[in-house]
Scaffold this motif. Structure first.
Motif, PDB file in Angstrom:
ATOM      1  N   LEU A 169      21.570  -2.466  -2.443  1.00 54.51           N
ATOM      2  CA  LEU A 169      21.117  -1.574  -1.272  1.00 54.51           C
ATOM      3  C   LEU A 169      19.889  -1.130  -1.370  1.00 54.51           C
ATOM      4  N   ALA A 170      19.306  -0.531  -2.701  1.00 52.47           N
ATOM      5  CA  ALA A 170      18.129   0.012  -2.662  1.00 52.47           C
ATOM      6  C   ALA A 170      16.742  -1.124  -2.229  1.00 52.47           C
ATOM      7  N   LEU A 171      17.277  -2.237  -2.642  1.00 52.40           N
ATOM      8  CA  LEU A 171      16.118  -3.370  -2.426  1.00 52.40           C
ATOM      9  C   LEU A 171      16.359  -3.795  -1.084  1.00 52.40           C
ATOM     10  N   GLY A 172      17.209  -3.744  -0.385  1.00 52.12           N
ATOM     11  CA  GLY A 172      17.444  -3.938   0.978  1.00 52.12           C
ATOM     12  C   GLY A 172      16.813  -2.817   1.910  1.00 52.12           C
ATOM     13  N   PHE A 173      17.117  -1.609   1.251  1.00 54.32           N
ATOM     14  CA  PHE A 173      16.656  -0.567   2.255  1.00 54.32           C
ATOM     15  C   PHE A 173      15.008  -0.276   2.303  1.00 54.32           C
ATOM     16  N   PHE A 174      14.547  -0.321   1.038  1.00 55.60           N
ATOM     17  CA  PHE A 174      13.174   0.025   1.160  1.00 55.60           C
ATOM     18  C   PHE A 174      12.117  -1.112   1.364  1.00 55.60           C
ATOM     19  N   GLY A 175      12.209  -1.370   2.844  1.00 54.68           N
ATOM     20  CA  GLY A 175      11.142  -2.672   3.245  1.00 54.68           C
ATOM     21  C   GLY A 175      10.221  -1.677   3.941  1.00 54.68           C
ATOM     22  N   VAL A 176       9.365  -1.139   3.129  1.00 57.86           N
ATOM     23  CA  VAL A 176       8.434  -0.340   3.731  1.00 57.86           C
ATOM     24  C   VAL A 176       7.258  -0.986   4.422  1.00 57.86           C
ATOM     25  N   ARG A 177       6.868  -0.478   5.830  1.00 51.14           N
ATOM     26  CA  ARG A 177       6.123  -1.053   6.789  1.00 51.14           C
ATOM     27  C   ARG A 177       4.947  -0.289   6.700  1.00 51.14           C
ATOM     28  N   GLY A 178       3.658  -0.900   6.650  1.00 49.29           N
ATOM     29  CA  GLY A 178       2.434  -0.061   6.647  1.00 49.29           C
ATOM     30  C   GLY A 178       1.201  -0.848   7.122  1.00 49.29           C
ATOM     31  N   ILE A 179       0.226  -0.813   6.079  1.00 45.38           N
ATOM     32  CA  ILE A 179      -1.262  -1.066   6.303  1.00 45.38           C
ATOM     33  C   ILE A 179      -1.343  -2.554   6.594  1.00 45.38           C
ATOM     34  N   GLY A 180      -0.344  -3.364   6.056  1.00 47.79           N
ATOM     35  CA  GLY A 180      -0.443  -4.735   6.432  1.00 47.79           C
ATOM     36  C   GLY A 180      -0.319  -4.842   7.832  1.00 47.79           C
ATOM     37  N   SER A 181       0.570  -4.434   8.310  1.00 47.81           N
ATOM     38  CA  SER A 181       1.039  -4.622   9.831  1.00 47.81           C
ATOM     39  C   SER A 181      -0.449  -4.336  10.596  1.00 47.81           C
ATOM     40  N   ILE A 182      -1.069  -3.292  10.333  1.00 49.00           N
ATOM     41  CA  ILE A 182      -2.173  -2.715  10.930  1.00 49.00           C
ATOM     42  C   ILE A 182      -3.141  -3.901  10.768  1.00 49.00           C
ATOM     43  N   TYR A 183      -3.349  -4.358   9.705  1.00 46.39           N
ATOM     44  CA  TYR A 183      -4.379  -5.553   9.495  1.00 46.39           C
ATOM     45  C   TYR A 183      -3.992  -6.947  10.451  1.00 46.39           C
ATOM     46  N   TYR A 184      -2.666  -7.128  10.307  1.00 39.13           N
ATOM     47  CA  TYR A 184      -2.415  -8.408  11.002  1.00 39.13           C
ATOM     48  C   TYR A 184      -2.424  -8.440  12.528  1.00 39.13           C
ATOM     49  N   LEU A 185      -2.200  -7.274  12.942  1.00 37.05           N
ATOM     50  CA  LEU A 185      -2.180  -7.217  14.417  1.00 37.05           C
ATOM     51  C   LEU A 185      -3.823  -6.971  14.783  1.00 37.05           C
ATOM     52  N   ALA A 186      -4.334  -6.197  14.110  1.00 37.11           N
ATOM     53  CA  ALA A 186      -5.951  -6.453  14.524  1.00 37.11           C
ATOM     54  C   ALA A 186      -6.398  -7.493  14.526  1.00 37.11           C
ATOM     55  N   TYR A 187      -6.142  -8.549  13.546  1.00 37.83           N
ATOM     56  CA  TYR A 187      -6.669  -9.821  13.263  1.00 37.83           C
ATOM     57  C   TYR A 187      -6.127 -10.813  14.452  1.00 37.83           C
ATOM     58  N   ALA A 188      -4.881 -10.564  14.880  1.00 38.75           N
ATOM     59  CA  ALA A 188      -4.455 -11.032  15.888  1.00 38.75           C
ATOM     60  C   ALA A 188      -5.165 -11.008  17.290  1.00 38.75           C
ATOM     61  N   ALA A 189      -5.441  -9.712  17.383  1.00 33.91           N
ATOM     62  CA  ALA A 189      -5.963  -9.316  18.857  1.00 33.91           C
ATOM     63  C   ALA A 189      -7.325  -9.836  18.821  1.00 33.91           C
ATOM     64  N   GLY A 190      -7.881 -10.390  17.818  1.00 34.15           N
ATOM     65  CA  GLY A 190      -9.218 -10.849  17.900  1.00 34.15           C
ATOM     66  C   GLY A 190      -9.270 -12.225  18.114  1.00 34.15           C
TER      67      GLY A 190
ATOM     68  N   VAL B 191       0.748  -1.291   0.035  1.00 37.93           N
ATOM     69  CA  VAL B 191       0.123  -0.042   0.173  1.00 37.93           C
ATOM     70  C   VAL B 191       0.811   1.169   0.013  1.00 37.93           C
ATOM     71  N   LEU B 192       1.953   1.443   0.895  1.00 36.43           N
ATOM     72  CA  LEU B 192       2.546   2.605   1.145  1.00 36.43           C
ATOM     73  C   LEU B 192       3.885   2.654   0.459  1.00 36.43           C
ATOM     74  N   ALA B 193       4.118   1.435  -0.311  1.00 38.31           N
ATOM     75  CA  ALA B 193       5.577   1.391  -1.120  1.00 38.31           C
ATOM     76  C   ALA B 193       5.362   1.912  -2.634  1.00 38.31           C
TER      77      ALA B 193
END
Length: 438
Positions: free
Chosen positions: A368-389, A158-160
């Motif tokens: 270096l660019a492939l390694g550096f641009f490991g963008v974190r975003g919306i997927g993490s929100i979904y997974y954590l909300a899912y696991a919390a339930g 989403v954010l990348a």
């Protein structure tokens, strides 16, 4: 007949006070939403070629709104808020279809070598490193440490967008954009087994009871079902779009863009109904559609439509993240959690990515660019909300604070660096220097 003054007395006794005008939360939502859409339309043009991303703009607006004393609806993400989970879910599957449609390179084990390295080496290394930090540095219980690692493992489709392929047949197939796009399309689904592993570890069931189930079903079976269902759905829709028996049935002839949403919902819904991973199904469906009439302009129609839907969902979620962060989501952030986020964004992911590409095609700068641009975003929100339930995690508030801070940090760091780095990549500066040319 009563006297006039008696009527006045009677009326005054039965009338009530006029309601006092007040600003309601729904009024504020309309205003913020309207401003958000205006910003969404104008921001990409205003920041073009500048070291600022659209995600940074939306997040900043959300933080500003959250700091203002406005009556906004309460969203309790700490207790598995349904709205947050569903919005994030739809945003991710929409983005996954978009990145799948943007890939021009035909699927092949050899030509997708960069992708397999990032998924098979960089992602497990990242999970292991973050889990160790969560347990050793943050003092989390093993289940919570593993959950933190799992939800922060996948790069975000989403954010990348600033470092990914921009659309089908756009002429950009460099290894960096292709690698980051294909990785983002696949690793959201591949992170799911580790989310389930965290839920199992945190349960009262013994390892002997869930170990084989996790290995055979969560890690292998669900992946296979997701890929098979997605490929079948994509194949059927592509046949209808391009080769239906009658011309009026061919979606491609009419330019029916809404078919993109049909592909998302069908692939995801069928796969989830059959207990497979819907994220993988959506990506497989996109690849199956792209196999047919690869150069047809209909692919661009589908991608453009799904990109607009994705942009709306992204705007809403980043506004919510900004508001929630300003109104208490970060209250339980510890120095250890902040340090873990910084190490993930600036050290763990870059190092894991570069190590995974040792001996692979491409220049040092591309690695270096492939390694550096490991963008974190919306997927993490979904997974954590899912696991919390799904499970009981006593440290969920600290996990939310750490994940939110990681996303904010990623939005800032990768938003500032994406434009100059990708411009340098496009100019061929790295390649020229490494080959000895000026």
């Amino acid at each position: 007949m009563p006297e006039p003054h008696a009527l006045v007395v009677q009326l005054s006794a039965t009338t009530t006070e006029l309601p006092t005008p007040e600003i309601t939360s729904s009024d504020v939502v309309y205003v913020v939403g309207g401003l958000g859409f205006v910003v969404a339309a104008a921001l990409p043009r205003l920041i073009r070629n500048h070291a600022v991303s659209v995600a940074m703009g939306f997040t900043a607006v959300g933080l500003l709104v959250g700091l203002l004393p406005l009556p906004l609806p309460e969203i309790d993400v700490l207790n598995g808020d349904e709205l947050t989970e569903r919005l994030a879910e739809v945003a991710v599957i929409t983005a996954i279809l978009g990145v799948g449609l943007a890939i021009d390179r035909p699927f092949s084990w050899r030509r997708w070598g960069t992708t397999w390295r990032l998924l098979g080496i960089a992602m497990p290394l990242t999970i292991a490193a973050v889990a160790l930090l969560g347990w050793g540095l943050m003092g989390l219980l093993p289940a919570s440490a593993l959950l933190l690692a799992a939800v922060l493992a996948p790069t975000d489709p989403v954010l990348a967008g600033d470092v990914q392929l921009q659309g089908p047949n756009d002429g950009e197939d460099d290894e960096v954009r292709f690698g980051l796009t294909s990785e983002a399309g696949l690793n959201d689904g591949l992170a799911f087994p580790f989310v389930y592993l965290a839920v199992f570890v945190g349960s009262t069931v013994s390892v002997a009871e869930w170990g084989w189930r996790w290995l055979a079903w969560e890690l292998v079976g669900k992946i296979a079902i997701g890929v098979a269902v997605g490929w079948a759905v994509g194949w059927v829709l592509a046949r209808l779009a391009f080769r239906a028996p009658r011309p009026e049935w061919r979606f491609a002839e009419a330019g029916e863009a809404v078919v993109a949403l049909g592909a998302v919902l069908l692939a995801y819904g069928v796969a989830e109904t059959l207990q497979g991973y819907g994220f993988l199904a959506v990506f497989a469906a996109a690849l199956a559609i792209r196999r047919h009439e690869r150069d047809h302009e209909y692919h661009q129609v589908l991608h453009s439509f799904i990109e607009q839907v994705e942009q709306i969902l992204t705007m809403v979620l980043l506004l919510l993240l900004g508001v929630a962060s300003a109104r208490g989501l970060l209250d339980d952030l510890t120095w250890a959690g902040a340090a873990t986020a910084v190490l993930l964004v600036l050290v763990i992911r870059p190092v894991s990515g570069v190590l995974s590409l040792v001996g692979a095609q491409g220049t040092r700068g591309q690695h270096l660019a492939l390694g550096f641009f490991g963008v974190r975003g919306i997927g993490s929100i979904y997974y954590l909300a899912y696991a919390a339930g799904e499970g009981a995690f006593s440290e969920i508030s600290e996990l939310w604070a750490t994940v939110a801070f990681t996303i904010l940090l990623s939005v800032l760091v990768h938003g500032v660096t994406s434009t100059p780095v990708m411009n340098r990549l496009d100019r061929g500066t790295w390649r020229a220097r490494e080959s000895g040319r000026p």
